[in-house]
Design a protein around this motif. Structure first.
Motif, PDB file in Angstrom:
ATOM      1  N   ALA A 239      10.083  -7.566 -14.443  1.00 34.83           N
ATOM      2  CA  ALA A 239       9.261  -6.412 -14.082  1.00 34.83           C
ATOM      3  C   ALA A 239      10.078  -5.126 -14.118  1.00 34.83           C
ATOM      4  N   ALA A 240      11.336  -5.196 -13.675  1.00 36.49           N
ATOM      5  CA  ALA A 240      12.207  -4.014 -13.712  1.00 36.49           C
ATOM      6  C   ALA A 240      12.460  -3.555 -15.139  1.00 36.49           C
ATOM      7  N   GLU A 241      12.464  -4.491 -16.069  1.00 38.11           N
ATOM      8  CA  GLU A 241      12.655  -4.156 -17.487  1.00 38.11           C
ATOM      9  C   GLU A 241      11.366  -3.673 -18.143  1.00 38.11           C
ATOM     10  N   GLY A 242      10.272  -3.737 -17.385  1.00 33.68           N
ATOM     11  CA  GLY A 242       8.985  -3.341 -17.944  1.00 33.68           C
ATOM     12  C   GLY A 242       8.290  -4.448 -18.694  1.00 33.68           C
ATOM     13  N   GLU A 243       8.792  -5.681 -18.502  1.00 26.77           N
ATOM     14  CA  GLU A 243       8.210  -6.826 -19.193  1.00 26.77           C
ATOM     15  C   GLU A 243       7.211  -7.536 -18.278  1.00 26.77           C
ATOM     16  N   ASP A 244       6.456  -8.455 -18.873  1.00 25.52           N
ATOM     17  CA  ASP A 244       5.507  -9.275 -18.142  1.00 25.52           C
ATOM     18  C   ASP A 244       6.278 -10.303 -17.322  1.00 25.52           C
ATOM     19  N   PRO A 245       6.210 -10.254 -15.980  1.00 29.66           N
ATOM     20  CA  PRO A 245       6.991 -11.187 -15.174  1.00 29.66           C
ATOM     21  C   PRO A 245       6.676 -12.654 -15.469  1.00 29.66           C
TER      22      PRO A 245
ATOM     23  N   ALA B 242      -2.045  -1.359  -7.062  1.00 29.02           N
ATOM     24  CA  ALA B 242      -0.877  -1.398  -7.939  1.00 29.02           C
ATOM     25  C   ALA B 242      -0.927  -2.632  -8.831  1.00 29.02           C
ATOM     26  N   PRO B 243      -0.324  -2.576 -10.039  1.00 27.01           N
ATOM     27  CA  PRO B 243      -0.191  -3.784 -10.853  1.00 27.01           C
ATOM     28  C   PRO B 243       0.546  -4.860 -10.071  1.00 27.01           C
ATOM     29  N   THR B 244      -0.022  -6.051 -10.037  1.00 29.76           N
ATOM     30  CA  THR B 244       0.514  -7.117  -9.187  1.00 29.76           C
ATOM     31  C   THR B 244       0.565  -8.425  -9.961  1.00 29.76           C
ATOM     32  N   ALA B 245       1.746  -9.026 -10.011  1.00 30.67           N
ATOM     33  CA  ALA B 245       1.914 -10.338 -10.635  1.00 30.67           C
ATOM     34  C   ALA B 245       2.246 -11.350  -9.546  1.00 30.67           C
ATOM     35  N   THR B 246       1.642 -12.515  -9.621  1.00 33.71           N
ATOM     36  CA  THR B 246       1.902 -13.575  -8.643  1.00 33.71           C
ATOM     37  C   THR B 246       2.601 -14.729  -9.339  1.00 33.71           C
ATOM     38  N   VAL B 247       3.685 -15.209  -8.736  1.00 33.59           N
ATOM     39  CA  VAL B 247       4.424 -16.339  -9.303  1.00 33.59           C
ATOM     40  C   VAL B 247       4.550 -17.434  -8.246  1.00 33.59           C
ATOM     41  N   GLY B 248       4.288 -18.649  -8.672  1.00 35.32           N
ATOM     42  CA  GLY B 248       4.394 -19.794  -7.777  1.00 35.32           C
ATOM     43  C   GLY B 248       5.300 -20.857  -8.349  1.00 35.32           C
ATOM     44  N   GLY B 249       5.657 -21.804  -7.517  1.00 30.73           N
ATOM     45  CA  GLY B 249       6.486 -22.907  -7.959  1.00 30.73           C
ATOM     46  C   GLY B 249       5.738 -23.860  -8.868  1.00 30.73           C
ATOM     47  N   PRO B 250       6.450 -24.843  -9.449  1.00 29.87           N
ATOM     48  CA  PRO B 250       5.834 -25.718 -10.457  1.00 29.87           C
ATOM     49  C   PRO B 250       4.978 -26.839  -9.882  1.00 29.87           C
TER      50      PRO B 250
ATOM     51  N   ARG C 227       0.826  -1.209   0.000  1.00 29.21           N
ATOM     52  CA  ARG C 227       0.000   0.000   0.000  1.00 29.21           C
ATOM     53  C   ARG C 227       0.862   1.262   0.000  1.00 29.21           C
ATOM     54  N   VAL C 228       1.972   1.221   0.740  1.00 28.56           N
ATOM     55  CA  VAL C 228       2.871   2.380   0.778  1.00 28.56           C
ATOM     56  C   VAL C 228       3.404   2.675  -0.614  1.00 28.56           C
ATOM     57  N   TYR C 229       3.850   1.655  -1.311  1.00 30.79           N
ATOM     58  CA  TYR C 229       4.383   1.869  -2.657  1.00 30.79           C
ATOM     59  C   TYR C 229       3.299   2.326  -3.626  1.00 30.79           C
ATOM     60  N   ALA C 230       2.112   1.749  -3.501  1.00 32.55           N
ATOM     61  CA  ALA C 230       1.025   2.122  -4.407  1.00 32.55           C
ATOM     62  C   ALA C 230       0.662   3.597  -4.253  1.00 32.55           C
ATOM     63  N   ALA C 231       0.835   4.130  -3.044  1.00 35.21           N
ATOM     64  CA  ALA C 231       0.517   5.533  -2.788  1.00 35.21           C
ATOM     65  C   ALA C 231       1.702   6.457  -3.070  1.00 35.21           C
ATOM     66  N   GLY C 232       2.862   5.889  -3.408  1.00 40.02           N
ATOM     67  CA  GLY C 232       4.073   6.675  -3.601  1.00 40.02           C
ATOM     68  C   GLY C 232       4.138   7.339  -4.962  1.00 40.02           C
ATOM     69  N   PRO C 233       5.175   8.133  -5.185  1.00 42.26           N
ATOM     70  CA  PRO C 233       5.273   8.927  -6.416  1.00 42.26           C
ATOM     71  C   PRO C 233       5.809   8.183  -7.631  1.00 42.26           C
ATOM     72  N   ALA C 234       6.412   7.020  -7.448  1.00 45.27           N
ATOM     73  CA  ALA C 234       7.002   6.292  -8.574  1.00 45.27           C
ATOM     74  C   ALA C 234       6.062   5.179  -9.042  1.00 45.27           C
ATOM     75  N   PRO C 235       5.943   4.932 -10.353  1.00 45.00           N
ATOM     76  CA  PRO C 235       5.157   3.791 -10.835  1.00 45.00           C
ATOM     77  C   PRO C 235       5.701   2.493 -10.229  1.00 45.00           C
ATOM     78  N   VAL C 236       4.809   1.600  -9.803  1.00 47.78           N
ATOM     79  CA  VAL C 236       5.256   0.408  -9.086  1.00 47.78           C
ATOM     80  C   VAL C 236       4.582  -0.834  -9.649  1.00 47.78           C
ATOM     81  N   THR C 237       5.328  -1.927  -9.639  1.00 45.52           N
ATOM     82  CA  THR C 237       4.788  -3.258  -9.899  1.00 45.52           C
ATOM     83  C   THR C 237       5.118  -4.129  -8.699  1.00 45.52           C
ATOM     84  N   VAL C 238       4.125  -4.817  -8.178  1.00 44.95           N
ATOM     85  CA  VAL C 238       4.322  -5.745  -7.070  1.00 44.95           C
ATOM     86  C   VAL C 238       4.458  -7.155  -7.637  1.00 44.95           C
ATOM     87  N   VAL C 239       5.496  -7.861  -7.235  1.00 44.01           N
ATOM     88  CA  VAL C 239       5.656  -9.266  -7.606  1.00 44.01           C
ATOM     89  C   VAL C 239       5.478 -10.099  -6.348  1.00 44.01           C
ATOM     90  N   ARG C 240       4.394 -10.833  -6.286  1.00 39.90           N
ATOM     91  CA  ARG C 240       4.112 -11.711  -5.143  1.00 39.90           C
ATOM     92  C   ARG C 240       4.592 -13.116  -5.474  1.00 39.90           C
TER      93      ARG C 240
END
Length: 280
Positions: free
Chosen positions: A195-201, A213-221, A132-145
């Motif tokens: 995500a740092a490169e601006g690509e789809d994680p 905020a834009p949020t991508a979730t990644v899990g194990g196989p 939530r802090v990042y989503a309210a901050g001044p820089a565009p953010v992507t969350v990777v869960r």
């Protein structure tokens, strides 16, 4: 060449991100409280010593702004396990977000935990507040869960764990009634650098998360029962300790037994638990 700053870059996840970003040819900077004694851990990255929780708010933000100057992206992998250190997810996150905005960083990327907003476990609540802090901050953010790392159950299996007394009895404790979809740190690092490169994680595709905020979730196989993971650990270690299920109390136990840590539709990881064990 893209410049990526890794906050918490000397930690477990941070080191994996530094290696991944460096391998892709990016200019990498590391921000952490202390410079590591073994500079090889930095992989040639420049180091900036900044304590995110130091008393002087303005000085910390100024130091971070200097570290972020000219950077294209900031990846926050900072972590705090104790109640006092968990302020890194609130005070620390606010300072990083503000400095990223001041430095004109194009993108902030935050490492978080799958379904972290669905538990009252204090550590998870702090991580959810970080989002939530990042989503309210001044820089565009992507969350990777991410789901739990492959090493998570070493908290139970390792002889140095809080359950060490079980080891002395010849038992291998595991959290009863829990399943896991653990992921390799290298897979998490790939998602963060994507995500740092601006690509789809990892091709998962970010959606709007609870923080807005834009949020991508990644899990194990794989989704594995904790008992099966204990058996795999025994085989890999050649251990004779007998698996013993123990109840995991509190909100974390409730969260895991309910399976809220599982994200089968986001099985983006490539390294299985057995492969990870074999490679250690």
């Amino acid at each position: 060449m893209t410049t990526i700053v890794v906050v918490g870059g000397t930690g477990q996840a941070g080191r994996a991100v530094v290696r991944e970003a460096g391998a892709r040819g990016h200019d990498v900077r590391v921000v952490s409280r202390r410079r590591p004694e073994d500079v090889a851990e930095l992989g040639g990255a420049a180091h900036h010593a900044v304590d995110l929780l130091a008393d002087d708010d303005a000085a910390v933000i100024a130091a971070l702004t200097a570290a972020f100057d000219g950077a294209d992206a900031v990846v926050d992998t900072s972590n705090g396990m104790t109640p006092g250190a968990q302020a890194v997810f609130t005070t620390g996150a606010r300072r990083v977000a503000e400095a990223a905005g001041r430095a004109g960083v194009g993108r902030a990327v935050v490492l978080s935990i799958a379904a972290v907003d669905q538990s009252e476990y204090p550590y998870y609540r702090a991580h959810a507040e970080q989002e939530r802090v990042y989503a309210a901050g001044p820089a565009p953010v992507t969350v990777v869960r991410a789901t739990q790392f492959h090493g998570f159950l070493d908290l139970f299996f390792g002889r140095g764990s809080r359950l060490g007394a079980w080891s002395r009895l010849g038992l291998l404790p595991y959290p009863r009634g829990c399943r896991f979809q653990t992921i390799d740190l290298r897979d998490v690092a790939r998602a963060l650098v994507d995500a740092a490169e601006g690509e789809d994680p990892l091709g998962v595709g970010p959606a709007t998360g609870p923080s807005g905020a834009p949020t991508a979730t990644v899990g194990g196989p794989q989704v594995l029962d904790a008992r099966a993971m204990a058996d795999a650990w025994r085989r890999a270690r050649g251990s004779r300790r007998l698996p013993a299920g123990v109840p995991l109390p509190g909100p974390l136990g409730d969260f895991l037994r309910a399976g809220r840590n599982l994200v089968p539709d986001a099985a983006a990881g490539t390294t299985t638990y057995d492969q990870w064990l074999a490679g250690r």
